[in-house]
Design a protein around this motif. Structure first.
Motif, short mmCIF file in Angstrom:
data_model
loop_
_atom_site.label_atom_id
_atom_site.label_comp_id
_atom_site.label_asym_id
_atom_site.label_seq_id
_atom_site.Cartn_x
_atom_site.Cartn_y
_atom_site.Cartn_z
N ALA A 117 64.32 101.46 53.98
CA ALA A 117 65.27 100.44 53.52
C ALA A 117 64.57 99.13 53.21
O ALA A 117 64.84 98.48 52.19
N LEU A 118 63.62 98.74 54.06
CA LEU A 118 62.87 97.51 53.81
C LEU A 118 62.03 97.64 52.55
O LEU A 118 61.92 96.70 51.75
N HIS A 119 61.45 98.82 52.32
CA HIS A 119 60.64 99.05 51.12
C HIS A 119 61.50 98.94 49.86
O HIS A 119 61.11 98.31 48.87
N SER A 120 62.69 99.51 49.92
CA SER A 120 63.60 99.45 48.77
C SER A 120 64.03 98.01 48.50
O SER A 120 64.06 97.56 47.35
N ASP A 121 64.35 97.25 49.56
CA ASP A 121 64.76 95.85 49.39
C ASP A 121 63.62 95.04 48.80
O ASP A 121 63.84 94.14 47.96
N MET A 122 62.40 95.31 49.19
CA MET A 122 61.25 94.57 48.68
C MET A 122 61.07 94.82 47.19
O MET A 122 60.80 93.91 46.40
N GLN A 123 61.24 96.08 46.77
CA GLN A 123 61.11 96.40 45.34
C GLN A 123 62.19 95.67 44.53
O GLN A 123 61.92 95.10 43.46
N THR A 124 63.39 95.69 45.04
CA THR A 124 64.49 95.01 44.34
C THR A 124 64.20 93.53 44.20
O THR A 124 64.44 92.91 43.15
N LEU A 125 63.70 92.91 45.24
CA LEU A 125 63.39 91.49 45.22
C LEU A 125 62.30 91.17 44.21
O LEU A 125 62.38 90.19 43.46
N GLU A 140 63.81 91.37 40.65
CA GLU A 140 64.65 90.21 40.34
C GLU A 140 63.81 88.97 40.06
O GLU A 140 64.06 88.22 39.11
N ASP A 187 64.56 102.64 58.62
CA ASP A 187 64.46 101.18 58.48
C ASP A 187 63.31 100.81 57.57
O ASP A 187 63.41 99.89 56.74
#
Length: 737
Positions: free
Chosen positions: A47-55, A58, A44
């Motif tokens: 996954a949160l770290h990856s989502d933060m990088q993507t955000l 963008e 988890d």
């Protein structure tokens, strides 16, 4: 819910406590579960770290794009500001040039205006000089509308310069040419071959030329009336056409042309786009003439349709007739927008109602004919001679005749109602009218047809009770009585119920004078009672006739000693038994009075006691106590017997009534005769024989005993030598008989 309660163990909650959560895991979970939990937490977190990088990536791209857009907008605004400054300079230059031109032309403007007025005047004068020739050319080329416009345009100049001699000649020439134009327009207007468009154009041009509008109204309607009259005559002569084709021809031909005429008339004379001098007077005259014209032609059209519908009802199918009436009514309904003052749909509804009433009247006559034919078949079946093998089947044959009479009548009424049901289909336009529901469904179908036919049944049945139809067999009276009883018990309510259900006759309509089922049932019950009473009288009189002849045709003073029962008594018993079988085929047994355990023994004891009592009468002479006094004293304490009272709807009551009439006749005949000793003994044998057999047919056997005692007592009073036979001898003779 976990956030609201502040749960420290919720890893996603706001009040999460890692130490407490870890301690709980160590206490409650195994090592493997703890390792699995650790692996899940690591996944988890990743996954949160990856989502933060993507955000972050963008948002960074969007920020760069926004920066470029702002830089471009600054450049565009700068360019637009330069262009606006240039536009302002150009407008100032244009204003300067315009002021210079106005100053230069100011001196010659007045001269140019005067020259323009002179030029316009010359053009008008040139138009006037050419107008007569131009009008003739327009008329020859049949450009009537343009010719009228030219003349109207020239009239303004004539009004201004008409006092000048040069213009008076031109004006007189133009007026002569216009008169010729008016004549051509009127000829076109009155032509039978002129189309509606040509008529409209002619009237419009004549009105513009100041022709009298009221005379034009009359001429227009007269011409239209002649054309409609031809179409109405053609419609009236189309007798061989199908009713639907007839209605379509009338709707598209007569009504279509009438609507077109009215629309054209309204446009020309009532809803005018221009103003006339006599406008206020013309409106009332035009509306009045149009109303008379429409009413006259619609009245003739309705008469033609009514006659055609009446002829169709004699030869056509109801379904086809209703379809044609629906089309006829729909077209009248659509004419409401054009004829707001007169509701022709109401007149159309009245025509439909008359057709429905005639259909109901025809069906009522068919029902009466069917019932009469069925009744004739029943009478023929009753009058037909039966084979010997069929004598035992009399009850079943009567029941079958009753069933056929009742069932065929009810089914015929249902068939008639189903045929009339096509008038009440919900998709028909006239069905939605409350007036139609009240008149057709309530008055025509329910009251005139169904209730009228039930009253007819009652009247026909009661007609057999009069003295006019003396040839009616008694069995027919019995059948009709049972038929009325069947209708009273179930069929009246059934027929009225299906009528109310099929034709949507609500209970609220009862206040408008509906005939209640209770009234019809009471009439049926009264008719059944009257028929049954008449049946009892006829059968009683038939038996009484035999007994009367047997008493009146015998010489009772010179008769021989009785050796047997007279044949007429056997015939009486046989006839009573036949009546019992006949009545039992249609009516239930009924209630009887409690009988003695052995009626034959009772008969013997009564006979013995009677003999013992009355054998002493012979020992008295004329000077002794009158025996009639004893009898009269007994009558004072006996119950009075009504001979011709109404009978109940049961077999024993009917047989009791017949036997009462028969024995009463026997008694009255005995009272008028004088008997010898042997004559008295013959009466004793006959009464004992009747007593042996008649008690089983009546409701109370004491009634038979009382009447037979009266007969024997009367014979004793009328006997010159009253000596009765021994009871044992009487019984032997009756058993042999």
């Amino acid at each position: 819910m976990a956030e609201m309660t502040g749960n420290p163990y919720d890893i996603n909650g706001q009040h999460f406590n890692p130490d407490m959560y870890l301690q709980k895991l160590l206490k409650e979970c195994t090592l493997q579960q703890i390792m699995d939990q650790e692996s899940e937490v690591v996944q988890d977190t990743q996954a949160l770290h990856s989502d933060m990088q993507t955000l972050v990536y963008e948002n960074y791209n969007k920020f760069i794009s926004a920066t470029d857009t702002v830089r471009k907008m600054k450049s565009d605004f700068k360019k637009m500001e330069d262009e606006m400054d240039l536009l302002a300079k150009n407008m100032e230059s244009i204003t300067s040039f315009s002021e210079q031109i106005s100053c230069t032309l100011q001196d010659t403007r007045q001269q140019i205006s005067e020259l323009s007025g002179v030029h316009s005047m010359l053009k008008r004068l040139q138009f006037l000089f050419k107008l007569p020739t131009q009008l003739k050319t327009r008329i020859q080329e049949e450009e009537f509308s343009q010719a009228v416009q030219d003349y109207i345009h020239a009239q303004r100049v004539f009004q201004q310069y008409g006092n000048m001699t040069s213009f008076q000649g031109i004006q007189s020439d133009c007026e002569a040419i216009v008169e010729e134009l008016k004549k051509k327009l009127r000829d076109q207007f009155r032509s039978k071959e002129a189309s509606a468009k040509e008529l409209t154009e002619s009237v419009d041009l004549l009105l513009q030329l100041k022709e009298p509008a009221d005379s034009l109204c009359a001429d227009f309607l007269s011409h239209a009336n002649s054309r409609l009259a031809e179409q109405l005559t053609l419609l009236e002569q189309s007798e061989n056409q199908d009713i639907i084709e007839f209605v379509d021809l009338g709707s598209s031909g007569v009504l279509g042309n009438l609507c077109l005429i009215v629309a054209s008339y309204n446009d020309m004379f009532i809803n005018r786009p221009y103003h006339l001098d006599t406008e206020s007077d013309l409106d009332s005259v035009a509306v009045s003439q149009l109303g008379n014209f429409v009413l006259h032609n619609m009245e003739r059209y309705f008469n033609i349709v009514s006659c055609r519908v009446e002829k169709e009802q004699d030869i056509g199918d109801t379904v086809v007739l209703v379809r044609a009436l629906d089309r006829f009514h729909r077209r009248l309904q659509a004419m409401k927008t054009l004829f707001s003052d007169t509701d022709f749909a109401r007149t159309g509804t009245d025509i439909v109602l008359k057709a429905g009433y005639r259909q109901c009247r025809s069906h009522l006559q068919a029902l009466k004919t069917h019932f009469s034919d069925t009744l004739t078949c029943v009478r023929q079946s009753l009058a037909a001679p039966k084979l010997v093998s069929q004598d035992g089947d009399n009850s079943s044959s009567l029941f079958e005749l009753l069933s056929s009479l009742v069932i065929s009548t009810v089914e015929k009424v249902k068939g008639v109602l189903q045929d009339l049901l096509v008038f009440a289909q919900p998709d028909l336009t006239f069905v939605l009218k409350p007036h139609f529901q009240e008149v057709f469904c309530v008055e025509s179908v329910r009251e005139h047809l169904v209730v009228g036919f039930l009253h007819h049944l009652t009247a026909v049945a009661r007609g057999f009770c009069g003295s006019g139809d003396v040839k009616a067999p008694p069995a027919l009276l019995l059948l009709l009585s049972k038929m009325c009883l069947e209708f009273e018990s179930s069929n009246v309510h059934y027929l009225l119920s299906i009528t109310d259900e099929w034709f949507n006759i609500e209970e609220s309509s009862a206040a408008s004078g509906l005939t209640h089922a209770s009234e019809l049932r009471s009439n049926m019950l009264a008719a059944a009672q009257e028929l049954l009473n008449h049946y009892v009288r006829m059968q009683g009189l038939s038996v009484s006739q035999m007994l009367r002849k047997s008493v009146e045709t015998r010489d009772w003073l010179h008769t021989i000693e009785p050796r047997t029962v007279r044949a007429v008594m056997k015939r009486v018993v046989e006839d009573i038994a036949a009546v019992d079988s006949q009545v039992g085929a249609l009516y239930e047994e009924g209630q009887r009075a409690e009988r003695s355990s052995d009626s034959s023994r009772r008969t013997q004891s009564i006979t013995v006691s009677r003999h013992a009592y009355r054998s002493n009468w012979s020992s008295y002479g004329p000077s002794h106590l009158d025996s009639s006094l004893v009898t009269n004293i007994q009558k004072l304490f006996s119950e009075r017997i009504e001979i011709f009272s109404s009978v109940e709807f049961s077999k024993v009551s009917i047989l009791t009534g017949i036997i009462k009439i028969s024995l009463k006749t026997f008694l009255e005949c005995v009272r008028l005769r004088t008997f010898s000793c042997y004559g008295l003994q013959q009466i004793q044998v006959d009464t004992h024989y009747l007593q042996l057999y008649l008690w089983r047919f009546v409701a109370d056997e004491n009634l038979v005993h009382f009447l037979l005692d009266e007969i024997l007592g009367s014979a004793v009073h009328r006997c010159v030598d009253p000596v009765l036979m021994e009871p044992s001898v009487v019984e032997i003779i009756c058993e042999r008989g």
